[in-house]
Design an enzyme around this catalytic site. Structure first.
Site, PDB file in Angstrom:
ATOM      1  N   ALA A 123       0.802  -1.228   0.000  1.00 31.78           N
ATOM      2  CA  ALA A 123       0.000   0.000   0.000  1.00 31.78           C
ATOM      3  C   ALA A 123       0.836   1.280   0.000  1.00 31.78           C
ATOM      4  CB  ALA A 123      -0.927  -0.017   1.213  1.00 31.78           C
ATOM      5  N   ASN A 191       1.870  -4.014   7.759  1.00 34.96           N
ATOM      6  CA  ASN A 191       2.461  -4.458   6.488  1.00 34.96           C
ATOM      7  C   ASN A 191       3.326  -3.374   5.874  1.00 34.96           C
ATOM      8  OD1 ASN A 191       1.137  -7.101   6.298  1.00 34.96           O
ATOM      9  ND2 ASN A 191      -0.741  -5.911   6.141  1.00 34.96           N
ATOM     10  N   HIS A 221      -0.179   7.947   3.242  1.00 34.21           N
ATOM     11  CA  HIS A 221       1.168   7.589   3.711  1.00 34.21           C
ATOM     12  C   HIS A 221       2.167   8.496   3.008  1.00 34.21           C
ATOM     13  CE1 HIS A 221      -0.287   3.959   5.600  1.00 34.21           C
ATOM     14  NE2 HIS A 221      -0.742   3.482   4.462  1.00 34.21           N
TER      15      HIS A 221
HETATM   16  N1  LIG Z   1       1.506  -5.424   1.997  1.00 36.13           N
HETATM   17  C1  LIG Z   1       0.528  -4.525   2.149  1.00 36.13           C
HETATM   18  O1  LIG Z   1       0.718  -3.307   2.059  1.00 36.13           O
HETATM   19  C2  LIG Z   1      -0.852  -5.024   2.427  1.00 36.13           C
HETATM   20  C3  LIG Z   1      -1.953  -4.180   2.228  1.00 36.13           C
HETATM   21  C4  LIG Z   1      -3.212  -4.679   2.486  1.00 36.13           C
HETATM   22  C5  LIG Z   1      -3.382  -5.958   2.981  1.00 36.13           C
HETATM   23  N2  LIG Z   1      -2.291  -6.740   3.211  1.00 36.13           N
HETATM   24  C6  LIG Z   1      -2.417  -8.097   3.782  1.00 36.13           C
HETATM   25  O2  LIG Z   1      -2.773  -9.010   2.777  1.00 36.13           O
HETATM   26  C7  LIG Z   1      -3.553 -10.069   3.326  1.00 36.13           C
HETATM   27  C8  LIG Z   1      -4.847 -10.233   2.505  1.00 36.13           C
HETATM   28  O3  LIG Z   1      -5.589  -9.036   2.526  1.00 36.13           O
HETATM   29  P1  LIG Z   1      -7.101  -9.011   1.985  1.00 36.13           P
HETATM   30  O4  LIG Z   1      -7.559  -7.608   2.037  1.00 36.13           O
HETATM   31  O5  LIG Z   1      -7.202  -9.788   0.726  1.00 36.13           O
HETATM   32  O6  LIG Z   1      -7.837  -9.821   3.171  1.00 36.13           O
HETATM   33  P2  LIG Z   1      -9.276 -10.489   3.135  1.00 36.13           P
HETATM   34  O7  LIG Z   1      -9.698 -10.609   4.548  1.00 36.13           O
HETATM   35  O8  LIG Z   1     -10.170  -9.813   2.160  1.00 36.13           O
HETATM   36  O9  LIG Z   1      -8.977 -11.966   2.559  1.00 36.13           O
HETATM   37  C9  LIG Z   1      -8.158 -12.883   3.224  1.00 36.13           C
HETATM   38  C10 LIG Z   1      -8.591 -14.288   2.838  1.00 36.13           C
HETATM   39  O10 LIG Z   1      -7.638 -15.212   3.341  1.00 36.13           O
HETATM   40  C11 LIG Z   1      -8.305 -16.262   4.031  1.00 36.13           C
HETATM   41  N3  LIG Z   1      -7.400 -16.718   5.099  1.00 36.13           N
HETATM   42  C12 LIG Z   1      -7.000 -16.036   6.188  1.00 36.13           C
HETATM   43  N4  LIG Z   1      -6.143 -16.763   6.926  1.00 36.13           N
HETATM   44  C13 LIG Z   1      -5.990 -17.942   6.283  1.00 36.13           C
HETATM   45  C14 LIG Z   1      -5.245 -19.117   6.547  1.00 36.13           C
HETATM   46  N5  LIG Z   1      -4.478 -19.221   7.632  1.00 36.13           N
HETATM   47  N6  LIG Z   1      -5.329 -20.146   5.654  1.00 36.13           N
HETATM   48  C15 LIG Z   1      -6.124 -20.044   4.559  1.00 36.13           C
HETATM   49  N7  LIG Z   1      -6.860 -18.972   4.262  1.00 36.13           N
HETATM   50  C16 LIG Z   1      -6.794 -17.929   5.111  1.00 36.13           C
HETATM   51  C17 LIG Z   1      -9.608 -15.669   4.540  1.00 36.13           C
HETATM   52  O11 LIG Z   1     -10.597 -16.675   4.686  1.00 36.13           O
HETATM   53  C18 LIG Z   1      -9.952 -14.671   3.432  1.00 36.13           C
HETATM   54  O12 LIG Z   1     -10.753 -15.245   2.418  1.00 36.13           O
HETATM   55  C19 LIG Z   1      -3.823  -9.676   4.803  1.00 36.13           C
HETATM   56  O13 LIG Z   1      -2.918 -10.353   5.659  1.00 36.13           O
HETATM   57  C20 LIG Z   1      -3.529  -8.188   4.822  1.00 36.13           C
HETATM   58  O14 LIG Z   1      -3.067  -7.745   6.086  1.00 36.13           O
HETATM   59  C21 LIG Z   1      -1.040  -6.300   2.925  1.00 36.13           C
END
Ligand SMILES: NC(=O)c1ccc[n+]([C@@H]2O[C@H](COP(=O)([O-])OP(=O)(O)OC[C@H]3O[C@@H](n4cnc5c(N)ncnc54)[C@H](O)[C@@H]3O)[C@@H](O)[C@H]2O)c1
Length: 270
Positions: A123, A191, A221
């Site tokens: 992000a 993150n 940010h």
């Molecule tokens: N790097 C970045 O800047 C950044 C930005 C936003 C989100 N993220 C991270 O990316 C990840 C995904 O974000 P999102 O918005 O798609 O989330 P989301 O909640 O929309 O989707 C996550 C999916 O993963 C599944 N899940 C969670 N834990 C699991 C596990 N242990 N095994 C199998 N499935 C699992 C959930 O059921 C859900 O369907 C999150 O960890 C979030 O913190 C990172």
């Protein structure tokens, strides 16, 4: 062609799978996995070329690269097995690497099995400049995050200090400290703070400021870097993902851009 498996069929997973399905990325989506069967099914319903739904072990054995877009717990659960199998791993839940032991273990496994770990910019913007700048000496890396009162509600820092984010009439500095401290105080920023720290000077040296702004409509940010190269400031106003208001749309786009970079002959940018 690169064979990809996606773990996590939420907001980010959906965008990545759609991008492969629409041939924006020259790759094959072989399999997906999510602990929620419903989320898998919902995603499959949107795709023309349907991947298999496989448990993590089978998914790993069938692909060249696993894209994790699930949770930090999922990185801990499946990441090592991916690397140990000689497969590449893309990690969106960079916050998992607040544990330096985990990162060390992963890097060692990747080196031993000739695999790669990719952490997209997520992000924030400015990681490219920071990576270039890091080749010489860096004096300062500062992340300044501004959020609406709503976006800060429930953060451990405001709860522990009995701060009501809704009580401010103008933009106000709530927190200033190391990225290490900011991660515990504002885990929603984890993150971004971790990827910035990994690209630059680590969580102890990277500084973080968090502002509350009652007039803010978007999460902002600002990354400022100073070093032997000079100084740059980079500011991003994030639009939330259509499927998850806590996730910035740019995070999914950065994963797609990283996959494109891996599959295209022309590479532009650091
Ligand atoms: N790097 C970045 O800047 C950044 C930005 C936003 C989100 N993220 C991270 O990316 C990840 C995904 O974000 P999102 O918005 O798609 O989330 P989301 O909640 O929309 O989707 C996550 C999916 O993963 C599944 N899940 C969670 N834990 C699991 C596990 N242990 N095994 C199998 N499935 C699992 C959930 O059921 C859900 O369907 C999150 O960890 C979030 O913190 C990172």
């Amino acid at each position: 062609m690169l064979n990809i498996g996606v773990i996590g069929c939420g907001a980010i997973g959906k965008e990545i799978c759609r991008a492969i399905d629409s041939k924006l990325i020259e790759a094959q989506l072989v399999a997906v996995y999510d602990r929620s069967r419903d989320n898998c099914e919902r995603l499959l319903g949107e795709l023309k070329n349907k991947p298999e739904v496989l448990p993590p072990g089978d998914l790993i054995s069938r692909v060249d690269m696993v894209v994790e877009c699930a949770s930090a717990a999922a990185v801990r659960e499946y990441g090592y097995a991916v690397l140990e199998s000689g497969k590449d791993l893309m990690v969106l839940s960079a916050g998992a690497f607040t544990d330096p032991g985990l990162l060390k273990k992963f890097v060692k496994a990747a080196a031993a099995h000739n695999s790669r770990i990719y952490i997209p910019s997520g992000a924030i913007a400015g990681i490219d400049g920071l990576k270039s700048a890091s080749v010489a000496s860096i004096d300062k890396v500062m992340l300044t995050t501004t959020k609406s009162p709503e976006g800060l509600k429930g953060a451990p820092y405001v709860v522990q200090n009995s701060i009501d984010p809704g009580s401010f009439r103008e933009k106000t500095l709530l927190f200033e400290g190391s990225a290490e401290k900011a991660i515990a105080a504002f885990p929603a920023n984890v993150n971004v703070a971790v990827s910035l720290s990994l690209a630059g000077i680590g969580t102890k040296e990277t500084r973080v400021r968090v502002f509350v702004d009652p007039h803010a409509e978007r999460n902002t940010h600002e990354v400022t870097v100073e070093g032997a190269f000079g100084k740059f400031t980079c500011r991003i106003e994030n639009v939330p993902s259509p499927d998850n208001p806590k996730t910035s749309f740019l995070a999914a786009l950065s994963a797609i851009a990283t996959l494109k970079k891996l599959t295209e002959p022309l590479q532009v940018g650091t």
